[in-house]
Motif scaffolding. Structure first.
Motif, PDB file in Angstrom:
ATOM      1  N   PRO A   1      25.914  68.189 -42.311  1.00  0.00           N
ATOM      2  CA  PRO A   1      26.726  67.125 -41.695  1.00  0.00           C
ATOM      3  C   PRO A   1      27.516  67.672 -40.505  1.00  0.00           C
ATOM      4  O   PRO A   1      27.826  68.869 -40.439  1.00  0.00           O
ATOM      5  CB  PRO A   1      27.653  66.686 -42.821  1.00  0.00           C
ATOM      6  CG  PRO A   1      27.724  67.857 -43.737  1.00  0.00           C
ATOM      7  CD  PRO A   1      26.379  68.529 -43.672  1.00  0.00           C
ATOM      8  N   ARG A   2      27.845  66.792 -39.587  1.00  0.00           N
ATOM      9  CA  ARG A   2      28.621  67.181 -38.413  1.00  0.00           C
ATOM     10  C   ARG A   2      30.106  67.092 -38.721  1.00  0.00           C
ATOM     11  O   ARG A   2      30.562  66.136 -39.340  1.00  0.00           O
ATOM     12  CB  ARG A   2      28.312  66.265 -37.231  1.00  0.00           C
ATOM     13  CG  ARG A   2      26.907  66.372 -36.676  1.00  0.00           C
ATOM     14  CD  ARG A   2      26.717  65.286 -35.625  1.00  0.00           C
ATOM     15  NE  ARG A   2      25.424  65.386 -34.969  1.00  0.00           N
ATOM     16  CZ  ARG A   2      24.934  64.457 -34.151  1.00  0.00           C
ATOM     17  NH1 ARG A   2      25.645  63.368 -33.929  1.00  0.00           N
ATOM     18  NH2 ARG A   2      23.760  64.612 -33.595  1.00  0.00           N
ATOM     19  N   ALA A   3      30.853  68.075 -38.226  1.00  0.00           N
ATOM     20  CA  ALA A   3      32.300  68.028 -38.358  1.00  0.00           C
ATOM     21  C   ALA A   3      32.864  67.006 -37.372  1.00  0.00           C
ATOM     22  O   ALA A   3      32.369  66.854 -36.251  1.00  0.00           O
ATOM     23  CB  ALA A   3      32.907  69.397 -38.090  1.00  0.00           C
ATOM     24  N   VAL A   4      33.918  66.296 -37.793  1.00  0.00           N
ATOM     25  CA  VAL A   4      34.611  65.340 -36.934  1.00  0.00           C
ATOM     26  C   VAL A   4      35.976  65.925 -36.581  1.00  0.00           C
ATOM     27  O   VAL A   4      36.718  66.373 -37.468  1.00  0.00           O
ATOM     28  CB  VAL A   4      34.779  63.978 -37.631  1.00  0.00           C
ATOM     29  CG1 VAL A   4      35.538  63.007 -36.734  1.00  0.00           C
ATOM     30  CG2 VAL A   4      33.416  63.395 -37.998  1.00  0.00           C
ATOM     31  N   TYR A   5      36.302  65.939 -35.278  1.00  0.00           N
ATOM     32  CA  TYR A   5      37.511  66.615 -34.796  1.00  0.00           C
ATOM     33  C   TYR A   5      38.515  65.609 -34.224  1.00  0.00           C
ATOM     34  O   TYR A   5      38.172  64.480 -33.856  1.00  0.00           O
ATOM     35  CB  TYR A   5      37.157  67.608 -33.683  1.00  0.00           C
ATOM     36  CG  TYR A   5      36.249  68.734 -34.091  1.00  0.00           C
ATOM     37  CD1 TYR A   5      36.759  69.973 -34.483  1.00  0.00           C
ATOM     38  CD2 TYR A   5      34.861  68.572 -34.068  1.00  0.00           C
ATOM     39  CE1 TYR A   5      35.922  71.013 -34.844  1.00  0.00           C
ATOM     40  CE2 TYR A   5      34.012  69.607 -34.423  1.00  0.00           C
ATOM     41  CZ  TYR A   5      34.548  70.830 -34.812  1.00  0.00           C
ATOM     42  OH  TYR A   5      33.711  71.861 -35.171  1.00  0.00           O
ATOM     43  N   GLU A   6      39.764  66.084 -34.132  1.00  0.00           N
ATOM     44  CA  GLU A   6      40.821  65.401 -33.390  1.00  0.00           C
ATOM     45  C   GLU A   6      41.573  66.426 -32.555  1.00  0.00           C
ATOM     46  O   GLU A   6      41.813  67.546 -33.015  1.00  0.00           O
ATOM     47  CB  GLU A   6      41.826  64.722 -34.332  1.00  0.00           C
ATOM     48  CG  GLU A   6      41.481  63.305 -34.703  1.00  0.00           C
ATOM     49  CD  GLU A   6      42.614  62.610 -35.440  1.00  0.00           C
ATOM     50  OE1 GLU A   6      42.507  61.390 -35.628  1.00  0.00           O
ATOM     51  OE2 GLU A   6      43.594  63.292 -35.813  1.00  0.00           O
ATOM     52  N   ILE A   7      41.932  66.039 -31.325  1.00  0.00           N
ATOM     53  CA  ILE A   7      42.733  66.904 -30.456  1.00  0.00           C
ATOM     54  C   ILE A   7      44.188  66.856 -30.907  1.00  0.00           C
ATOM     55  O   ILE A   7      44.710  65.797 -31.260  1.00  0.00           O
ATOM     56  CB  ILE A   7      42.616  66.450 -28.985  1.00  0.00           C
ATOM     57  CG1 ILE A   7      41.182  66.631 -28.478  1.00  0.00           C
ATOM     58  CG2 ILE A   7      43.600  67.195 -28.095  1.00  0.00           C
ATOM     59  CD1 ILE A   7      40.732  68.068 -28.387  1.00  0.00           C
ATOM     60  N   ASN A   8      44.862  68.009 -30.848  1.00  0.00           N
ATOM     61  CA  ASN A   8      46.261  68.086 -31.295  1.00  0.00           C
ATOM     62  C   ASN A   8      47.156  68.697 -30.227  1.00  0.00           C
ATOM     63  O   ASN A   8      48.012  69.518 -30.515  1.00  0.00           O
ATOM     64  CB  ASN A   8      46.346  68.914 -32.595  1.00  0.00           C
ATOM     65  CG  ASN A   8      47.723  68.836 -33.230  1.00  0.00           C
ATOM     66  OD1 ASN A   8      48.353  67.797 -33.184  1.00  0.00           O
ATOM     67  ND2 ASN A   8      48.175  69.948 -33.807  1.00  0.00           N
ATOM     68  N   PHE A   9      46.943  68.291 -28.961  1.00  0.00           N
ATOM     69  CA  PHE A   9      47.860  68.696 -27.881  1.00  0.00           C
ATOM     70  C   PHE A   9      47.876  67.573 -26.853  1.00  0.00           C
ATOM     71  O   PHE A   9      46.955  66.758 -26.800  1.00  0.00           O
ATOM     72  CB  PHE A   9      47.462  70.038 -27.251  1.00  0.00           C
ATOM     73  CG  PHE A   9      46.156  70.027 -26.516  1.00  0.00           C
ATOM     74  CD1 PHE A   9      46.103  69.750 -25.151  1.00  0.00           C
ATOM     75  CD2 PHE A   9      44.962  70.300 -27.171  1.00  0.00           C
ATOM     76  CE1 PHE A   9      44.902  69.744 -24.462  1.00  0.00           C
ATOM     77  CE2 PHE A   9      43.751  70.293 -26.494  1.00  0.00           C
ATOM     78  CZ  PHE A   9      43.719  70.008 -25.124  1.00  0.00           C
ATOM     79  N   PRO A  10      48.940  67.459 -26.040  1.00  0.00           N
ATOM     80  CA  PRO A  10      49.057  66.341 -25.112  1.00  0.00           C
ATOM     81  C   PRO A  10      47.967  66.375 -24.041  1.00  0.00           C
ATOM     82  O   PRO A  10      47.773  67.397 -23.381  1.00  0.00           O
ATOM     83  CB  PRO A  10      50.453  66.518 -24.499  1.00  0.00           C
ATOM     84  CG  PRO A  10      50.787  67.949 -24.705  1.00  0.00           C
ATOM     85  CD  PRO A  10      50.116  68.364 -25.995  1.00  0.00           C
ATOM     86  N   THR A  11      47.275  65.268 -23.867  1.00  0.00           N
ATOM     87  CA  THR A  11      46.201  65.197 -22.857  1.00  0.00           C
ATOM     88  C   THR A  11      46.490  64.186 -21.756  1.00  0.00           C
ATOM     89  O   THR A  11      45.652  63.940 -20.901  1.00  0.00           O
ATOM     90  CB  THR A  11      44.867  64.819 -23.529  1.00  0.00           C
ATOM     91  OG1 THR A  11      45.012  63.545 -24.148  1.00  0.00           O
ATOM     92  CG2 THR A  11      44.460  65.847 -24.571  1.00  0.00           C
ATOM     93  N   TYR A  12      47.686  63.586 -21.760  1.00  0.00           N
ATOM     94  CA  TYR A  12      48.018  62.584 -20.738  1.00  0.00           C
ATOM     95  C   TYR A  12      48.883  63.161 -19.620  1.00  0.00           C
ATOM     96  O   TYR A  12      49.363  62.420 -18.781  1.00  0.00           O
ATOM     97  CB  TYR A  12      48.763  61.410 -21.377  1.00  0.00           C
ATOM     98  CG  TYR A  12      47.936  60.680 -22.412  1.00  0.00           C
ATOM     99  CD1 TYR A  12      46.605  60.411 -22.193  1.00  0.00           C
ATOM    100  CD2 TYR A  12      48.489  60.292 -23.621  1.00  0.00           C
ATOM    101  CE1 TYR A  12      45.835  59.755 -23.130  1.00  0.00           C
ATOM    102  CE2 TYR A  12      47.727  59.624 -24.572  1.00  0.00           C
ATOM    103  CZ  TYR A  12      46.395  59.363 -24.313  1.00  0.00           C
ATOM    104  OH  TYR A  12      45.647  58.709 -25.242  1.00  0.00           O
ATOM    105  N   VAL A  13      49.103  64.474 -19.617  1.00  0.00           N
ATOM    106  CA  VAL A  13      49.953  65.071 -18.577  1.00  0.00           C
ATOM    107  C   VAL A  13      49.182  65.165 -17.289  1.00  0.00           C
ATOM    108  O   VAL A  13      47.961  65.189 -17.296  1.00  0.00           O
ATOM    109  CB  VAL A  13      50.449  66.458 -19.025  1.00  0.00           C
ATOM    110  CG1 VAL A  13      51.393  66.309 -20.187  1.00  0.00           C
ATOM    111  CG2 VAL A  13      49.301  67.371 -19.397  1.00  0.00           C
TER     112      VAL A  13
END
Length: 414
Positions: free
Chosen positions: A402-414
């Motif tokens: 199965p593929r791992a599902v990720y989430e980003i955990n740092f600000p990306t709107y700067v």
């Protein structure tokens, strides 16, 4: 040096501005008068050469968006702010002695009136207000003020639109125009001048370009002359298949915006690569052009600005990648993960454009256009330092892991 500014406005606004010319000794103003803000659409194409364009209000500025964006000079407008509203209401109360609740007013941002009245402790009483925007109907605004006075609810109309002011006067409706404070007008013109000077300084910066031909081909002198003249450049022939162009930032930016690269591709029979670099010095621009070259694929162009922004590929889709970061959080992230600012910038763009906060390595691989191994190495670095989390798995096929599902955990709107 005199800065030449084209001004679009109503007759009253232009006459008022003419009285302030002595306080703007380094600025030459060219006037273009309209009867209704929508007429600005037809005026813009007829503006003679200038350093910047100034609109007397937000409506003509918004109406002309499409044509403004085609202008090669900066544009600015006089914003209707709290100062204009406060000045107008203060003048009305002192000159006409009319209570605030007997005034009708059309304006772009009614919340400015509410905020002003709250600040002076008069939040319980307010004027009749009508919001205007680029879709407004002139007769609806006229009717708004007229009916209120005819019904005895209002004693005075205040309008932000010169054409409404004129028609109400013809109809014998008590009306005054919104007052544009002298300080706001001068500030708006000075801001426009600053924008013009900044644009000139930016466009005068040095640009260095590289043209690299594939298959060890050459460019004829006639074609080389057409290419160099399109960006007002001088050319140095380093090798039979490598050419260096020296130009200015303004000329190159204009060429890229006008898809001049397409013309170059049609002029040269052999595939080629084009790289540009901007800089305050020839050395800086040359280095940026060299740094841009490895990103270039066949028959495309890339640009690295003096702020280390990677732009391209031209002439097709254009992405912007930061090759350096001044943000302390991102600088720390780059240091901990050993990821380059370019890769971090691409990941941030991916996060902003991805429809979900959840993603797989495959999603990121497709966006970055790199190998699966490289993608997994990037994700591993982010996960190991807490900048990404594995939040689950997905199995969209019958065999394999199965593929791992990720989430980003740092600000990306700067």
């Amino acid at each position: 040096m005199i800065t030449r500014i084209a001004v679009l406005g109503s007759t009253d606004f232009i006459e008022r501005l003419k009285q302030l010319e002595e306080e703007l000794p380094t600025i030459r103003l060219d006037y273009y008068i309209y009867n209704s803000p929508i007429e600005a659409i037809d005026i813009v194409p007829n503006i003679t050469p200038c350093d910047a364009v100034f609109f007397s209000g937000s409506l003509p500025y918004l109406y002309t968006k499409e044509r403004r964006e085609q202008l090669p000079v900066p544009t600015h407008y006089l914003k209707q702010d709290g100062t204009a509203i406060a000045t107008t209401l203060l003048s009305t109360c002192y000159s006409n002695f009319i209570p605030i609740q007997e005034i009708s007013i059309d304006l772009i941002e009614p919340q400015l009136v509410h905020g002003l009245l709250q600040d002076v402790g008069q939040s319980e009483q307010h004027p009749y207000m009508m919001i205007i925007d680029p879709t407004f109907n002139l007769q609806e605004v006229v009717a708004f003020h007229s009916k209120l006075q005819e019904n005895g609810q209002s004693s005075l109309a205040i309008t932000s639109i010169h054409a409404v002011y004129q028609e109400l006067r013809v109809n014998n409706i008590s009306v005054i125009p919104m007052i544009d404070p002298k300080s706001s007008i001068i500030k708006g013109i000075e801001e426009t001048k600053s924008m013009a000077l900044l644009a000139k300084s930016q466009s005068a910066k040095i640009a260095v370009g590289y043209i690299q031909l594939m298959n060890d081909s050459t460019i004829s002198d006639e074609v080389l002359k057409k290419i160099s003249s399109s960006i007002h450049a001088s050319v140095v022939k380093s090798e039979d298949y490598f050419y260096t162009l020296f130009s200015t930032q303004g000329a190159v930016q204009k060429a890229l915006e006008n898809n001049t690269i397409n013309t170059w591709l049609n002029l040269v029979s052999s595939p080629l690569k084009v790289a540009f670099g901007f800089g305050k010095t020839v050395t800086e621009a040359t280095k940026n052009a060299k740094d841009a070259l490895p990103y270039v694929a066949e028959n495309t162009a890339y640009l690295i600005t003096d702020n280390k922004e990677l732009l391209g590929p031209y002439p097709n889709n254009q992405k912007q990648v930061q090759l350096k970061t001044n943000d302390p959080v991102l600088a720390q992230l780059a240091k901990e993960t050993t990821l380059s600012p370019a890769n971090l910038s691409k990941i941030m763009q991916f996060s902003r454009s991805h429809k979900s906060t959840e993603f797989t390595a495959y999603d990121l691989e497709i966006y970055l256009q790199v190998s699966r191994r490289t993608t997994e190495r990037i994700l591993k670095k982010l996960v190991n330092h807490g900048y990404a989390h594995i939040i689950g798995e997905e199995m969209t096929y019958q065999q394999g892991r199965p593929r791992a599902v990720y989430e980003i955990n740092f600000p990306t709107y700067v």
